[in-house]
Scaffold this motif. Structure first.
Motif, PDB file in Angstrom:
ATOM      1  N   THR A   4      71.187  25.143  54.980  1.00  0.00           N
ATOM      2  CA  THR A   4      71.957  25.871  55.972  1.00  0.00           C
ATOM      3  C   THR A   4      71.909  27.357  55.685  1.00  0.00           C
ATOM      4  O   THR A   4      71.480  27.816  54.635  1.00  0.00           O
ATOM      5  CB  THR A   4      73.433  25.439  55.953  1.00  0.00           C
ATOM      6  OG1 THR A   4      73.971  25.696  54.662  1.00  0.00           O
ATOM      7  CG2 THR A   4      73.582  23.964  56.274  1.00  0.00           C
ATOM      8  N   PRO A   6      74.321  31.166  57.052  1.00  0.00           N
ATOM      9  CA  PRO A   6      75.554  31.542  57.739  1.00  0.00           C
ATOM     10  C   PRO A   6      75.416  31.484  59.255  1.00  0.00           C
ATOM     11  O   PRO A   6      74.407  31.869  59.819  1.00  0.00           O
ATOM     12  CB  PRO A   6      75.794  32.979  57.248  1.00  0.00           C
ATOM     13  CG  PRO A   6      75.113  33.030  55.932  1.00  0.00           C
ATOM     14  CD  PRO A   6      73.896  32.164  56.072  1.00  0.00           C
ATOM     15  N   ARG A   7      76.475  31.015  59.898  1.00  0.00           N
ATOM     16  CA  ARG A   7      76.478  30.927  61.350  1.00  0.00           C
ATOM     17  C   ARG A   7      76.633  32.318  61.951  1.00  0.00           C
ATOM     18  O   ARG A   7      77.416  33.128  61.501  1.00  0.00           O
ATOM     19  CB  ARG A   7      77.651  30.043  61.792  1.00  0.00           C
ATOM     20  CG  ARG A   7      77.805  29.937  63.299  1.00  0.00           C
ATOM     21  CD  ARG A   7      78.929  28.962  63.602  1.00  0.00           C
ATOM     22  NE  ARG A   7      79.123  28.819  65.031  1.00  0.00           N
ATOM     23  CZ  ARG A   7      79.922  29.594  65.747  1.00  0.00           C
ATOM     24  NH1 ARG A   7      80.604  30.571  65.153  1.00  0.00           N
ATOM     25  NH2 ARG A   7      80.058  29.391  67.037  1.00  0.00           N
ATOM     26  N   VAL A  97      74.327  17.886  55.564  1.00  0.00           N
ATOM     27  CA  VAL A  97      74.610  18.424  56.892  1.00  0.00           C
ATOM     28  C   VAL A  97      75.054  17.356  57.892  1.00  0.00           C
ATOM     29  O   VAL A  97      75.975  17.573  58.671  1.00  0.00           O
ATOM     30  CB  VAL A  97      73.373  19.181  57.448  1.00  0.00           C
ATOM     31  CG1 VAL A  97      73.643  19.684  58.857  1.00  0.00           C
ATOM     32  CG2 VAL A  97      73.032  20.342  56.528  1.00  0.00           C
ATOM     33  N   SER A 204      74.754  24.368  62.258  1.00  0.00           N
ATOM     34  CA  SER A 204      75.213  23.449  61.212  1.00  0.00           C
ATOM     35  C   SER A 204      76.432  23.946  60.444  1.00  0.00           C
ATOM     36  O   SER A 204      77.152  23.151  59.855  1.00  0.00           O
ATOM     37  CB  SER A 204      74.076  23.160  60.225  1.00  0.00           C
ATOM     38  OG  SER A 204      73.673  24.354  59.582  1.00  0.00           O
ATOM     39  N   ASN A 205      76.678  25.242  60.444  1.00  0.00           N
ATOM     40  CA  ASN A 205      77.835  25.775  59.725  1.00  0.00           C
ATOM     41  C   ASN A 205      79.037  26.016  60.634  1.00  0.00           C
ATOM     42  O   ASN A 205      79.982  26.710  60.250  1.00  0.00           O
ATOM     43  CB  ASN A 205      77.472  27.097  59.034  1.00  0.00           C
ATOM     44  CG  ASN A 205      76.963  26.865  57.620  1.00  0.00           C
ATOM     45  OD1 ASN A 205      77.032  25.751  57.104  1.00  0.00           O
ATOM     46  ND2 ASN A 205      76.440  27.898  56.996  1.00  0.00           N
TER      47      ASN A 205
END
Length: 224
Positions: A4, A6-7, A97, A204-205
């Motif tokens: 992942t 960071p979003r 995830v 995913s985050n």
């Protein structure tokens, strides 16, 4: 394995620069571009009521028929027509995830009223159908939501369906220790009932709070 990052929230011209970097993968390191070479995320719609990322391109719901957890044929388009749908591709032995994402969705769904929950279909499509038979898939999904829909079957169909949404799914790899790695896009796509197209994307985050905020909107079929 790459898992992942960071979003990021996208807006305006910046999205055009960053879109390729936002195609994340779960349990692997494949890219997340569609057949036309463009990433699934292109920009966030201005004024969207959703905290998830509004898509500039609205993706058609895949024409996909697989087996459900009862071993019966399930036509995705037909069975979910006119309903809000959260669609995610993954596999039950994923170490991170997949259970995290499904768990976050499950928590958010429990915050809804019974009537609201009836208006949203959560669909999990296995990217490891050789191991994710209907029984395995049902047992795993019950940990997150007893009414979650699980689909498994022909991997070629799964890969084609995912690619139509700009999500790459690769063939599972059996590791030396016997474990299996399935590289797949980590995006969750939300389809709205008005046109059965994907309008909102969750990376995913995505925090649980985002799903909690957006679920009531999905239950009402609010436009993105």
């Amino acid at each position: 394995m790459q898992h992942t990052s960071p979003r990021r929230r996208l807006a305006g011209a910046a999205a055009l620069v960053l879109s390729a970097a936002l195609a994340l993968t779960a349990c692997g390191s494949s890219g997340g571009q569609g057949a036309d070479g463009k990433a699934a995320v292109s920009q966030q719609g201005a004024g969207s009521p959703y905290q998830g990322t509004a898509l500039a391109r609205h993706f058609d719901k895949p024409d996909l028929v697989l087996s459900d957890t009862g071993g019966q044929p399930f036509d995705l388009r037909q069975r979910t027509a006119g309903r809000s749908v959260l669609l995610f591709f993954g596999y039950t032995s994923c170490p991170d995830v997949c259970p995290t994402t499904m768990g976050d969705i499950g928590v958010a769904m429990q915050k809804l009223s019974a009537e609201e929950r009836k208006k949203i279909d959560v669909v999990f499509v296995s990217t490891d159908p050789d191991r994710d038979n209907p029984k395995v898939l049902r047992t795993w999904l019950d940990s997150f939501g007893s009414d979650f829909i699980g689909l498994t079957g022909d991997l070629a169909k799964v890969k084609a369906a995912a690619l139509s949404l700009g999500i790459v799914v690769e063939d599972p790899v059996v590791n030396k220790d016997g474990t299996v790695t399935s590289s797949h896009g980590a995006q969750v796509l939300a389809f709205l009932p008005a046109d059965d197209k994907a309008h909102v994307l969750y990376m995913s985050n995505t925090p649980t709070a985002t799903f909690e905020h957006d679920m009531p909107l999905l239950a009402k079929g609010v436009a993105a």
